[in-house]
Structures are given as structure tokens and as C-alpha cells.
Design a protein around this motif. Structure first.
Motif, PDB file in Angstrom:
ATOM      1  N   UNK A  45      47.717  51.375  50.011  1.00 33.64           N
ATOM      2  CA  UNK A  45      46.354  51.196  49.421  1.00 33.64           C
ATOM      3  C   UNK A  45      46.476  50.102  48.467  1.00 33.64           C
ATOM      4  N   UNK A  46      47.510  49.716  47.925  1.00 33.19           N
ATOM      5  CA  UNK A  46      47.542  48.423  46.938  1.00 33.19           C
ATOM      6  C   UNK A  46      47.520  47.182  47.750  1.00 33.19           C
ATOM      7  N   UNK A  47      48.039  47.396  48.683  1.00 32.11           N
ATOM      8  CA  UNK A  47      48.074  46.055  49.636  1.00 32.11           C
ATOM      9  C   UNK A  47      46.601  45.908  50.086  1.00 32.11           C
ATOM     10  N   UNK A  48      45.956  46.689  50.505  1.00 29.59           N
ATOM     11  CA  UNK A  48      44.420  46.800  50.769  1.00 29.59           C
ATOM     12  C   UNK A  48      43.812  46.191  49.681  1.00 29.59           C
ATOM     13  N   UNK A  49      43.995  46.706  48.597  1.00 32.32           N
ATOM     14  CA  UNK A  49      43.199  46.239  47.404  1.00 32.32           C
ATOM     15  C   UNK A  49      43.401  44.610  47.135  1.00 32.32           C
ATOM     16  N   UNK A  50      44.702  44.561  46.956  1.00 32.97           N
ATOM     17  CA  UNK A  50      45.197  43.026  47.027  1.00 32.97           C
ATOM     18  C   UNK A  50      44.436  42.287  47.943  1.00 32.97           C
ATOM     19  N   UNK A  51      44.522  42.559  49.065  1.00 31.92           N
ATOM     20  CA  UNK A  51      43.910  41.863  50.331  1.00 31.92           C
ATOM     21  C   UNK A  51      42.227  41.489  49.919  1.00 31.92           C
ATOM     22  N   UNK A  52      41.821  42.315  49.349  1.00 33.76           N
ATOM     23  CA  UNK A  52      40.249  42.563  49.056  1.00 33.76           C
ATOM     24  C   UNK A  52      40.170  41.350  47.713  1.00 33.76           C
ATOM     25  N   UNK A  53      40.822  41.571  46.896  1.00 38.21           N
ATOM     26  CA  UNK A  53      40.886  40.966  45.583  1.00 38.21           C
ATOM     27  C   UNK A  53      41.095  39.195  45.878  1.00 38.21           C
ATOM     28  N   UNK A  54      41.894  38.961  46.901  1.00 42.27           N
ATOM     29  CA  UNK A  54      42.085  37.661  47.375  1.00 42.27           C
ATOM     30  C   UNK A  54      40.717  37.382  47.916  1.00 42.27           C
ATOM     31  N   UNK A  55      39.852  38.108  48.486  1.00 40.94           N
ATOM     32  CA  UNK A  55      38.723  37.484  49.269  1.00 40.94           C
ATOM     33  C   UNK A  55      37.667  37.364  48.234  1.00 40.94           C
ATOM     34  N   UNK A  56      37.953  37.340  47.106  1.00 37.48           N
ATOM     35  CA  UNK A  56      37.121  37.301  45.883  1.00 37.48           C
ATOM     36  C   UNK A  56      35.891  38.196  45.816  1.00 37.48           C
ATOM     37  N   UNK A  57      36.409  39.545  46.283  1.00 41.07           N
ATOM     38  CA  UNK A  57      35.612  40.491  45.765  1.00 41.07           C
ATOM     39  C   UNK A  57      35.703  41.234  44.459  1.00 41.07           C
ATOM     40  N   UNK A  58      34.655  41.675  43.831  1.00 39.76           N
ATOM     41  CA  UNK A  58      34.649  42.221  42.491  1.00 39.76           C
ATOM     42  C   UNK A  58      35.218  43.717  42.632  1.00 39.76           C
ATOM     43  N   UNK A  82      46.572  33.897  44.635  1.00 37.72           N
ATOM     44  CA  UNK A  82      47.532  33.083  45.033  1.00 37.72           C
ATOM     45  C   UNK A  82      48.725  33.625  45.593  1.00 37.72           C
ATOM     46  N   UNK A  83      49.089  34.765  44.963  1.00 40.66           N
ATOM     47  CA  UNK A  83      50.337  35.591  45.516  1.00 40.66           C
ATOM     48  C   UNK A  83      49.886  36.068  46.937  1.00 40.66           C
ATOM     49  N   UNK A  84      48.797  36.651  47.189  1.00 40.91           N
ATOM     50  CA  UNK A  84      48.178  37.042  48.597  1.00 40.91           C
ATOM     51  C   UNK A  84      48.196  35.833  49.500  1.00 40.91           C
ATOM     52  N   UNK A  85      47.618  34.780  49.016  1.00 40.93           N
ATOM     53  CA  UNK A  85      47.527  33.561  49.823  1.00 40.93           C
ATOM     54  C   UNK A  85      48.856  33.133  50.388  1.00 40.93           C
ATOM     55  N   UNK A  86      49.730  33.204  49.387  1.00 43.93           N
ATOM     56  CA  UNK A  86      51.310  32.688  49.705  1.00 43.93           C
ATOM     57  C   UNK A  86      52.192  33.512  50.670  1.00 43.93           C
ATOM     58  N   UNK A  87      51.768  35.047  50.715  1.00 42.98           N
ATOM     59  CA  UNK A  87      52.393  36.038  51.421  1.00 42.98           C
ATOM     60  C   UNK A  87      51.761  36.264  52.841  1.00 42.98           C
ATOM     61  N   UNK A  88      50.432  35.430  52.844  1.00 39.39           N
ATOM     62  CA  UNK A  88      49.809  35.632  54.217  1.00 39.39           C
ATOM     63  C   UNK A  88      48.969  36.891  54.249  1.00 39.39           C
ATOM     64  N   UNK A  89      48.593  37.451  53.049  1.00 40.11           N
ATOM     65  CA  UNK A  89      47.593  38.607  53.113  1.00 40.11           C
ATOM     66  C   UNK A  89      46.253  38.301  53.334  1.00 40.11           C
TER      67      UNK A  89
END
Length: 217
Positions: free
Chosen positions: A157-170, A206-213
Motif C-alpha cells: 500500500x505504501x508503494x502504491x501511495x508513493x507512486x501516486x505522490x510521484x504522479x503529483x496527486x494531492x 525523486x526517489x520514486x523516479x529514481x527507483x522506476x516507480x
């Protein structure tokens, strides 16, 4: 009615401050609460006015933008910082983000980009020009030592949340996407930042981008 976003403009050029104030004052959801001509004055005005957003120039007399951001963070003063500068060099971009800026725009950005950045950062979302994000992704080591995340891994679930954060979602949009409350999203974000030793959503993105998420596209 929702309270307007309270903005402090920090720049040593009169014409820049006048132009920004004239443009932003045309929007009902934004209130210019003050101005500062250098970093030291920015810190003083922030302590006095408690703005929501600080538009921070980088190169100024007395105290530059990097020093001002660090001082604001050391004193735990309120206000989310958007760097607005003419410089995209490594010695300006990296320290600004690592010390806590949530946005970084160049002064040749479209006015609408600045307006959108203010609204996004106020809602807790990072706002980086694409070329700045690419530069950070390629060069920035996140976070400072120690660089290794905690042995406690992120949950699915945290990975899912991080992915959505990296997409710029509030937080609100994420809550609607995964069918939980905003409070639950905030708790997940706290856990994510703690586990990865990151300071804010910009670094998480930036972490999510770097890790390919997530990707910049």
C-alpha cells in the motif's frame, strides 16, 4: 469561502517584485502579504507574517536564497518555499531542494506555470520544472548520509501511495483513488518518509523516479 493563499515575495529587483505582485494580485485565491529584498529580510518577514508560500530568489545581497531557506528550516518557521530564479545550475538547484524547497521554477516560466506551482505547493504537492526534475534525478543523491533506507521495507500500500505522490496527486486525490481517508494517506506518507529517510514529498517523488516507480512523462 476558502482563505486565500498568503504569499511572501522575496527578490532584490524592484521590477520583479512589482511584476509578480501585479500578476498574482489579480487572483482571488492569492493574497500578497509582504515583500523582502534579501534573505535576511525574508526570514524576518516570515517570522512576522507566517506566509503560506514564500517565492524565493536565489542570488541576493546580505543573505542569499540558500542561506535563507536553511535559516527558515533551522528556525522551523512556517511557509512552503518555491524557488523562482534565473539559475538552473547545480550549485543552486541541489542545495535548494535538499534544504527543503518544494518548488523550483525559472523566471522565464509561463505565468500560468507559476500560478499552478503556488496552488500545488500550497496543497502539499511538489512542483518542479521538467528539466529541473531531470537534472535532480540524474545528479542528486537522496538523502544525505546515511543514504540507505531503513531495513523495514515499504508495504504494498505504501508503494502504491508513493507512486501516486510521484504522479503529483494531492492527499485528497490519493484518498479518493485508493478509497481511504486523507488522514490515512497522511499516515502512510509519514511512514514512507521515515522509512526512506526523506524530508518531504519532493524528495519522495525523486526517489520514486529514481527507483522506476514513476516516470516524468
Amino acid at each position: 469561502m476558502t482563505a486565500p493563499i498568503r504569499v511572501l515575495i522575496v527578490d532584490d529587483h524592484d521590477l520583479v517584485r512589482i511584476g509578480l505582485k501585479g500578476f498574482l494580485s489579480g487572483y482571488d485565491d492569492i493574497e500578497i502579504v509582504g515583500e523582502a529584498v534579501n534573505g535576511q529580510e525574508a526570514v524576518e518577514r516570515t517570522a512576522e507574517l507566517s506566509p503560506d508560500i514564500i517565492l524565493m530568489d536565489m542570488v541576493m545581497p546580505v543573505m542569499d536564497g540558500i542561506q535563507a531557506i536553511q535559516e527558515l528550516r533551522d528556525r522551523k518557521l512556517s511557509g512552503k518555499i518555491i524557488v523562482l530564479t534565473s539559475f538552473a545550475t547545480d550549485d543552486k538547484v541541489f542545495p535548494a531542494i535538499k534544504t527543503g524547497a518544494m518548488g523550483y521554477l525559472l523566471k522565464d516560466s509561463a505565468p500560468e506555470d507559476l500560478l499552478n506551482a503556488i496552488r500545488k505547493v500550497h496543497s502539499g504537492e511538489p512542483s518542479l520544472a521538467p528539466d529541473i526534475a531531470r537534472k535532480l534525478l540524474a545528479e542528486l543523491s537522496l538523502p544525505d548520509e546515511p543514504t540507505k533506507p531503513t531495513p523495514d521495507p515499504l508495504t504494498p500500500r505504501e508503494v502504491d501511495i508513493l507512486r501516486l505522490v510521484a504522479q503529483g496527486m494531492s492527499n485528497k486525490s490519493i484518498a479518493e483513488e485508493v478509497f481511504v481517508s486523507e488522514a490515512t494517506v497522511r499516515t502512510h506518507m509519514t511512514n514512507i518518509l521515515s522509512k526512506l529517510h526523506l524530508a518531504n514529498r519532493v524528495q519522495a517523488t525523486l526517489y520514486a523516479l529514481r527507483e522506476g516507480l514513476a516516470s516524468l512523462s
